[in-house]
Scaffold this active site. Structure first.
Site, PDB file in Angstrom:
ATOM      1  N   ASP A  57     -23.747 -24.000 -12.069  1.00  0.00           N
ATOM      2  CA  ASP A  57     -24.727 -24.821 -11.370  1.00  0.00           C
ATOM      3  C   ASP A  57     -24.573 -24.566  -9.871  1.00  0.00           C
ATOM      4  OD1 ASP A  57     -26.494 -27.098 -10.836  1.00  0.00           O
ATOM      5  OD2 ASP A  57     -24.680 -28.208 -10.345  1.00  0.00           O
ATOM      6  N   ASP A  59     -26.167 -26.974  -6.921  1.00  0.00           N
ATOM      7  CA  ASP A  59     -26.074 -28.170  -6.079  1.00  0.00           C
ATOM      8  C   ASP A  59     -24.875 -29.029  -6.470  1.00  0.00           C
ATOM      9  OD1 ASP A  59     -29.455 -28.947  -5.074  1.00  0.00           O
ATOM     10  OD2 ASP A  59     -28.613 -27.040  -5.667  1.00  0.00           O
ATOM     11  N   ARG A 102     -39.966 -35.870  -7.790  1.00  0.00           N
ATOM     12  CA  ARG A 102     -39.379 -35.611  -6.469  1.00  0.00           C
ATOM     13  C   ARG A 102     -40.114 -34.510  -5.726  1.00  0.00           C
ATOM     14  NH1 ARG A 102     -33.428 -34.345  -7.992  1.00  0.00           N
ATOM     15  NH2 ARG A 102     -34.438 -33.841  -9.993  1.00  0.00           N
TER      16      ARG A 102
END
Length: 266
Positions: A57, A59, A102
């Site tokens: 991943d 972030d 978002r």
């Protein structure tokens, strides 16, 4: 659970290796966690070796930030967007719908803001470059797979040395974000499939390592030979074979028995 041996690895400094002839990995993790927290730990049912595939991943794992939260700050929406991000990472919201919501809030933000955000806000996690460079030097194929965006992931991957990038694409028109995405969403199922596909490409015996911090990473972590949770949310941590709670990302190298003098400075 009887212990066959417990020794300090002389080539990895402060690493304690405990070997059991039998036992339940989940129970062992729970017992060790109760007595040694915070710890960096890996429980494996097979011989630990340098993996042939590393999928991570981005972030809050390879970088210290959540890119969409930082980008939202330029639109004055960081607090609102960050709250949605946190719930998604905790597994309280469906990832795809939370992402669409978002991204929609960023409509109209100038595309050039991304470059500003990258240069001013986004920083590699401590030890990330050394981890990737050392694994690659040992013959490991490295993939950065993110529920974030290629606008960020591509330069981050280049900076850290990843071989391959998989992520989402922000839609842009007339120099501004449209509030939409281009193509299919990279979610938890895609992350898992990337790991499986790359492992299959490398061969039936290829071992794999996956790292992540949120609920979106769980299928990938569970599908890997070894899944490690990095400073992770509770659900991701409980799904993993081990975790990094104490050190930086170079702790992974120690857990895999790579001596410090073989680490590649980056």
């Amino acid at each position: 659970m009887p212990v066959a041996a417990a020794v300090m690895l002389d080539f990895c400094g402060d690493v304690l290796q405990i070997m059991l002839p039998e036992g339940d990995p989940a129970t062992l993790r729970r017992v060790l966690d109760a007595h040694f927290a915070p710890s960096d730990l890996l429980v494996s049912a097979q011989e630990i070796e340098v993996p042939k595939l590393f999928v991570s991943d981005m972030d809050s794992t390879m970088i210290g930030q959540e890119c969409i939260d930082e980008l939202a700050d330029f639109a004055g929406l960081k607090e609102h967007v960050a709250a949605i991000t946190e719930r998604a990472m905790q597994g309280e919201l469906d990832f795809a719908s939370a992402l669409v919501e978002r991204v929609g809030l960023l409509a109209g933000l100038p595309e050039e803001t991304i470059a500003t955000c990258l240069s001013e806000r986004i920083r590699p996690m401590e030890g990330a470059r050394t981890l990737v460079a050392t694994l690659k030097a040992k013959g490991c194929h490295t993939v950065l797979v993110t529920g974030g965006f290629h606008h960020f992931a591509d330069p981050v991957a280049e900076q850290l040395g990843f071989d391959q990038v998989v992520g989402n694409r922000l839609a842009v028109s007339d120099g501004a974000l449209t509030g939409g995405l281009v193509g299919a969403i990279t979610d938890s199922s895609v992350k898992r499939q990337v790991l499986l596909d790359e492992a299959a490409r490398l061969g039936e015996s290829a071992t794999s390592l996956a790292t992540g911090d949120g609920a979106n990473d769980i299928p990938m972590i569970e599908a890997a030979t070894w899944g490690l949770a990095y400073r992770a949310k509770p659900k991701a941590r409980s799904a993993a074979d081990g975790w990094i709670d104490r050190g930086d990302l170079t702790s992974i190298l120690s857990l895999f028995g790579i001596p410090r003098d073989e680490w590649v400075a980056a």
